[in-house]
Write a protein that holds these residues in place. Sequence first.
Motif, mmCIF file in Angstrom:
data_model
loop_
_atom_site.group_PDB
_atom_site.id
_atom_site.type_symbol
_atom_site.label_atom_id
_atom_site.label_comp_id
_atom_site.label_asym_id
_atom_site.label_seq_id
_atom_site.Cartn_x
_atom_site.Cartn_y
_atom_site.Cartn_z
ATOM 1 N N GLU A 134 -0.622 -2.484 -3.572
ATOM 2 C CA GLU A 134 -1.612 -1.733 -4.347
ATOM 3 C C GLU A 134 -1.064 -1.344 -5.718
ATOM 4 O OE1 GLU A 134 -3.061 1.602 -2.206
ATOM 5 O OE2 GLU A 134 -4.583 0.444 -1.130
ATOM 6 N N VAL A 180 -0.300 -13.777 -7.498
ATOM 7 C CA VAL A 180 -1.670 -13.407 -7.846
ATOM 8 C C VAL A 180 -2.527 -14.662 -7.721
ATOM 9 C CG1 VAL A 180 -3.183 -12.455 -9.611
ATOM 10 C CG2 VAL A 180 -0.829 -11.615 -9.405
ATOM 11 N N TRP A 216 -9.546 -11.415 -8.052
ATOM 12 C CA TRP A 216 -8.153 -11.759 -7.827
ATOM 13 C C TRP A 216 -7.603 -10.950 -6.664
ATOM 14 C CZ3 TRP A 216 -5.551 -11.859 -13.354
ATOM 15 C CH2 TRP A 216 -6.070 -12.947 -14.076
ATOM 16 N N ALA A 217 -6.536 -11.452 -6.095
ATOM 17 C CA ALA A 217 -5.814 -10.747 -5.030
ATOM 18 C C ALA A 217 -4.324 -10.835 -5.313
ATOM 19 C CB ALA A 217 -6.127 -11.338 -3.656
ATOM 20 N N VAL A 218 -3.628 -9.755 -5.049
ATOM 21 C CA VAL A 218 -2.177 -9.696 -5.202
ATOM 22 C C VAL A 218 -1.553 -9.785 -3.819
ATOM 23 C CG1 VAL A 218 -0.220 -8.348 -5.997
ATOM 24 C CG2 VAL A 218 -2.351 -8.324 -7.299
ATOM 25 N N THR A 241 -7.054 -3.520 1.206
ATOM 26 C CA THR A 241 -5.599 -3.695 1.260
ATOM 27 C C THR A 241 -5.195 -3.830 2.720
ATOM 28 O OG1 THR A 241 -5.269 -2.380 -0.734
ATOM 29 C CG2 THR A 241 -3.364 -2.697 0.692
ATOM 30 N N SER A 279 -1.260 -4.351 -7.895
ATOM 31 C CA SER A 279 -2.653 -4.618 -8.239
ATOM 32 C C SER A 279 -3.155 -3.643 -9.290
ATOM 33 C CB SER A 279 -3.515 -4.540 -6.970
ATOM 34 O OG SER A 279 -4.882 -4.674 -7.276
ATOM 35 N N SER A 315 -3.546 -6.925 -1.708
ATOM 36 C CA SER A 315 -4.506 -5.948 -2.210
ATOM 37 C C SER A 315 -5.419 -6.630 -3.203
ATOM 38 C CB SER A 315 -3.785 -4.770 -2.872
ATOM 39 O OG SER A 315 -4.701 -3.818 -3.367
ATOM 40 N N LEU A 342 -7.888 -6.997 -6.432
ATOM 41 C CA LEU A 342 -7.902 -6.452 -7.781
ATOM 42 C C LEU A 342 -9.327 -5.992 -8.094
ATOM 43 C CD1 LEU A 342 -6.058 -6.084 -10.309
ATOM 44 C CD2 LEU A 342 -6.940 -8.269 -11.116
#
Length: 734
Positions: free
Chosen positions: A413, A538, A605-607, A575, A416, A592, A594
């Motif tokens: 988190e 990412v 997007w996702a981290v 998350t 992100s 997590s 974005l």
Amino acid sequence: MSGRSAQYAPWQSTAGPADDQEQLLAWRRRALDQQLPAAAFPAGASAPSLVYLWTTMFVVAMAILGFAVNAQRGVLPAVVDSQRDVVSKLASGMQVEARGRATDLSRTVQDRGTASDADLLTRLVGEGNGFTGAVIVETASRRPLAAKGAALPIDLLPPVLVVDRTIAVTTPDGPMLVYSVALDDTRAVLAIQPVTMRNLRLNPDAGHGIHMIAPDGKSSLMQGASAVDAVHLPTVFAGLAGSESPQSREVVVKEWADRRLVVSSAPVGETGLVVVSLLASAVSTGTSGTKGALLGLSLLVVALLSFVLMRMSLVRPVRTLLDQAKADACGAMTRRRAPMRIREAHRIARALALTSGDQYPPDRRWRPTVLQGLTVAVVVAMLWPVAATVLALQASDPTIPAQLVRDEESRAEEASNALGHLLDDGLATVSRVSQGVTSTDLAETDRTLDRELAAEQRLRALYLVDRDGKMVAGAGREPLRAVAPLPGEVGIHLDDTAGRLPLVYAFNQRADGYAVVGEFDPDRLLGLVRRVDGRVRVVDAELRTILDSEGFQAFQPLQGELARSVAVEVLPGSTVGRSTTEDGAPAMVAASGLTLPTTVAHLEWAVVLEQDVAGLRLPAMVERRWTLLVAGAVVGVTLLTHVWQLYIFVRPLRRLSSFAERMSDGTVELPVPPQRHDDIGAIAMCLEICRQVRHTGSARFGGALRLRGAGADRTSVLARVRHAAGTRNRATKG
């Protein structure tokens, strides 16, 4: 190169023949010892085996000590390390935010121009600078002159007001930061901001809570729950107020039999605030000291066995040969020659016997070579690291504590949120610049863009485009964006047509149709995600890689089934964390979406954050790492010792054995090269003396010989020039 013939004085003695012979042998031995090289460490044949034994014993001690040090009962070190990292990153982020607020306050005051005090306060409180209240005071008396917003706690400030610094105070509503900057010689502007922090993924089962300690020692619970009653907090937090470095410690609570209190803290820069994480964690027994002792003792037994084999294969034969060679080179009689169980030593011993006139006992049984004996010693030594590695890799996998998964979710988190705010700040910069440039004076626009880009490190290029997307003015590096109309009026866009680099740019269209575009620097984006420990990736909605902290090519598919599954799950904006793979193997992956701020939510997007489980300080992982480390050290020491013996002793000994074999066959005309100035070289020199005695006569016993030179150099014995010496003596008398 010519050798020197030995000159012996007539031996006169009244003793018997036996005494004369003993004295002659003693004289020859002294003369020989003066010529032979003294093989001191590390030249002696015993040096490699001794180094192997000493080094292995040190490795044994380190193995036992490593297991013993980590065998202490307490909270898992991985949990302590994780908490220290969490509070350190949290305090660092708050410090950066506090510095940014102080910079904004100073810039606003400097740019006030002719604005009145009321307009200045309105600008500070009402334009989203994060200040909830502001006041202008007299510097000397602290008397308020004008105020706006929340009331300033004047009574909590120091008696002597020091401007241009940040002061932390504790109010009934929680901690607060007071920023100050001089307005003129007699007045100062004070702005207040309540201390806030991003939401963390806390573990309620552990009573996890985040506290804030002010310089006055008062503490405030910022998030979560308190693991202990409030009356005990002053004792738990003792010594943390005003601390200047991160620290962690365990607190033993008498009422808890299987848990301990983990206290981790980190200071927030120069504000005086200290972030403290408090949680109750289960107690672990640590590594097994018994297992460490068994590993060490088994290694010691194997090392001793390999050491004995090295001594039997190389050291003992060389020493026995050297003693016999010295005796033969002095002309001593050997009634019974010791049998040699190594092939090269047997050949050299037979040549010594034959050149000395003795009959070497015939023995046609098979004998191992010195290389074969040392190879067996190496194989025996390598059995332990192979067995230890197999046992370490077959050991049961550890269980990842739930606290580590929660902390990993917090890190995901954090990455992100940091990425989202960086993109949002870049968009804010582009929007602000678009209001200050003009399409009619492009030269002035270039200067403005240069000035803005110099103060904006997030962007690699900042430029003005027309309605068709063609650049008309710009600053920075060559744009990567192709000439095309913008995808909208304002926002952040990912362009996947720029090749191997991810092109992310912010844009804001003006009323006249022109727009300002700012391309984000990929290195800056990578540097942001690399602040988080572990591998950070990412990805977009199609699970294509946009950024990867370990290096990447843009838009490659995300690898790893577990990483792909959690990425799909968090794309809507959640998350999640996982501690096992689909087949039950330990893992630590968190992701997590974005979604914040709202200006970046449309990117989808996702981290994804992945931690290497092998690097965690869990007892099972520590045992495995120590075992593999010790096994690697043993392999290195064994191979080094074997190569040392092979090139320094085995090869010269084999060459000397070949010369000895030819001498045994009757070829005594060729000289024996000195080989090396060590034990093998001393044996070669003694063998050369015996060859010269066999070839020339007994006058060479214990005599001078060639000590240096190449192996192909020849040695010849010169005849004595008695007549010339007599003539010289007569000339001298005359």
